[in-house]
Design an enzyme around this catalytic site. Structure first.
Site, PDB file in Angstrom:
ATOM      1  N   THR A  37       0.861  -1.180   0.118  1.00 18.02           N
ATOM      2  CA  THR A  37       0.251  -0.060   0.087  1.00 18.02           C
ATOM      3  C   THR A  37       0.975   1.061  -0.150  1.00 18.02           C
ATOM      4  O   THR A  37       1.918   1.229   0.639  1.00 18.02           O
ATOM      5  CB  THR A  37      -1.001   0.017   1.226  1.00 18.02           C
ATOM      6  OG1 THR A  37      -0.188   0.403   2.595  1.00 18.02           O
ATOM      7  CG2 THR A  37      -1.544  -1.135   1.409  1.00 18.02           C
ATOM      8  N   ASP A  55      -4.025   6.069   2.170  1.00 16.60           N
ATOM      9  CA  ASP A  55      -3.592   7.369   2.789  1.00 16.60           C
ATOM     10  C   ASP A  55      -3.752   7.143   4.225  1.00 16.60           C
ATOM     11  O   ASP A  55      -4.774   7.180   4.847  1.00 16.60           O
ATOM     12  CB  ASP A  55      -4.132   8.595   2.256  1.00 16.60           C
ATOM     13  CG  ASP A  55      -3.692   9.871   3.162  1.00 16.60           C
ATOM     14  OD1 ASP A  55      -3.244   9.778   3.989  1.00 16.60           O
ATOM     15  OD2 ASP A  55      -4.123  10.913   2.500  1.00 16.60           O
ATOM     16  N   ASN A  78       4.549   1.044   8.285  1.00 19.07           N
ATOM     17  CA  ASN A  78       5.879   1.450   8.079  1.00 19.07           C
ATOM     18  C   ASN A  78       5.758   2.802   7.501  1.00 19.07           C
ATOM     19  O   ASN A  78       6.747   3.529   7.759  1.00 19.07           O
ATOM     20  CB  ASN A  78       6.467   0.463   7.037  1.00 19.07           C
ATOM     21  CG  ASN A  78       7.395   1.038   6.008  1.00 19.07           C
ATOM     22  OD1 ASN A  78       8.787   1.325   6.902  1.00 19.07           O
ATOM     23  ND2 ASN A  78       7.302   1.730   4.922  1.00 19.07           N
ATOM     24  N   TYR A 141       9.998  14.770  14.786  1.00 18.87           N
ATOM     25  CA  TYR A 141       9.847  13.361  14.272  1.00 18.87           C
ATOM     26  C   TYR A 141      10.343  12.420  15.386  1.00 18.87           C
ATOM     27  O   TYR A 141       9.960  11.157  15.672  1.00 18.87           O
ATOM     28  CB  TYR A 141      11.414  13.182  13.056  1.00 18.87           C
ATOM     29  CG  TYR A 141      11.307  11.780  12.779  1.00 18.87           C
ATOM     30  CD1 TYR A 141      10.665  11.120  11.805  1.00 18.87           C
ATOM     31  CD2 TYR A 141      12.435  11.101  13.188  1.00 18.87           C
ATOM     32  CE1 TYR A 141      10.684  10.003  11.234  1.00 18.87           C
ATOM     33  CE2 TYR A 141      12.691   9.750  12.567  1.00 18.87           C
ATOM     34  CZ  TYR A 141      11.908   9.195  11.849  1.00 18.87           C
ATOM     35  OH  TYR A 141      12.033   7.919  11.286  1.00 18.87           O
ATOM     36  N   LYS A 145       8.145   9.223  16.998  1.00 19.91           N
ATOM     37  CA  LYS A 145       8.747   7.743  17.061  1.00 19.91           C
ATOM     38  C   LYS A 145       8.497   7.357  18.695  1.00 19.91           C
ATOM     39  O   LYS A 145       8.606   6.254  18.886  1.00 19.91           O
ATOM     40  CB  LYS A 145      10.072   7.785  16.656  1.00 19.91           C
ATOM     41  CG  LYS A 145      10.079   7.856  15.099  1.00 19.91           C
ATOM     42  CD  LYS A 145       9.010   6.920  14.455  1.00 19.91           C
ATOM     43  CE  LYS A 145       9.231   6.745  12.876  1.00 19.91           C
ATOM     44  NZ  LYS A 145       8.448   5.839  12.131  1.00 19.91           N
ATOM     45  N   THR A 176      18.051   4.691   2.798  1.00 18.04           N
ATOM     46  CA  THR A 176      16.645   4.989   2.045  1.00 18.04           C
ATOM     47  C   THR A 176      16.584   6.376   1.358  1.00 18.04           C
ATOM     48  O   THR A 176      17.532   7.147   1.844  1.00 18.04           O
ATOM     49  CB  THR A 176      15.429   4.695   2.852  1.00 18.04           C
ATOM     50  OG1 THR A 176      15.504   5.697   4.137  1.00 18.04           O
ATOM     51  CG2 THR A 176      15.487   3.406   3.593  1.00 18.04           C
TER      52      THR A 176
END
Length: 230
Positions: A37, A55, A78, A141, A145, A176
């Site tokens: 997805t 979304d 993820n 951020y 987390k 990444t």
């Protein structure tokens, strides 16, 4: 312990990086189907991969995916964004957008899929967190987390009776697109995924995928001044 062979998996944020590695990792270990997805999902040649538009910030989109994927046994949260930056200097609207994706997004998915996992035998949830769950200095951020770590801990209690394993996955810098501008050493997404899947098969509630995460968690319980990026 969770069997990956024959499982049906849904991965959010599957187009690149760790999400893409999760799709391939599950296929390599014998998953029967992987729902891949993203807002605009990629096409796959492997017939076991089913692309679905999702979304994670949109409740209607989450509900539609849950309706389209009633056979899921493993959910991987993820999808995430990098963050707006400083809590002091960022606009509240921008901080809200980060939390909406990185924190509320996984909660929306769990609310939609927990009954499905229960119906399908319990299964598992993987929440992709970070070494920054335990280190300060990464703005909104890091806050998102850290909160996701507590979300995983709380869900582990709430979903225990239905037999759902909740795994918190923590990692440092990984190679990444999201970390393209980072010059520090970076791990391989395939290694992160391998650690997570090994953990699922072993029934591990928390996986520290690299030495950065091991070090970050080791600081807990010490002087709070030491819980900072250097």
């Amino acid at each position: 312990m969770v069997s990956i062979t024959g499982s049906v998996v849904l991965v959010t944020g599957s187009n690149r990086g760790i999400g893409k590695a999760f799709v391939q990792g599950f296929l390599d270990r014998g998953a029967a189907k992987v729902y891949a997805t993203a807002r605009t999902p990629l096409a796959y040649a492997d017939p076991r991969v089913v692309p679905l538009a999702l979304d994670v910030t949109d409740a209607a989109s989450v509900a539609a995916v849950a309706e389209a994927a009633p056979d899921v046994t493993i959910l991987v949260n993820n999808a995430g964004v990098t963050g707006a930056g400083s809590l002091v200097e960022s606009r509240i609207e921008d901080i809200n957008a980060v939390l909406d994706t990185n924190l509320l997004g996984p909660i929306r998915l769990v609310q939609a899929f927990a009954p499905i996992l229960s119906k399908n035998g319990g299964g598992a949830i993987v929440n992709v967190a970070s070494a920054l769950s335990w280190l300060a200095g990464a703005g909104d951020y890091g806050v998102s987390k850290a909160a996701l770590w507590q979300v995983s801990n709380t869900l582990r209690v709430e979903l225990r009776d239905q037999g759902t394993l909740v795994q918190g996955l923590h990692l440092g810098y990984t190679d990444t697109d999201m970390t393209a501008d980072v010059t520090a050493p970076k791990g391989d997404p395939r290694d992160v995924v391998a650690a997570s899947l090994d953990g699922l098969e072993a029934g591990a509630a928390e996986v520290l995928a690299d030495q950065t995460s091991v070090y970050a968690k080791s600081l807990l319980g010490g002087d709070p001044a030491g819980l900072a990026l250097r």
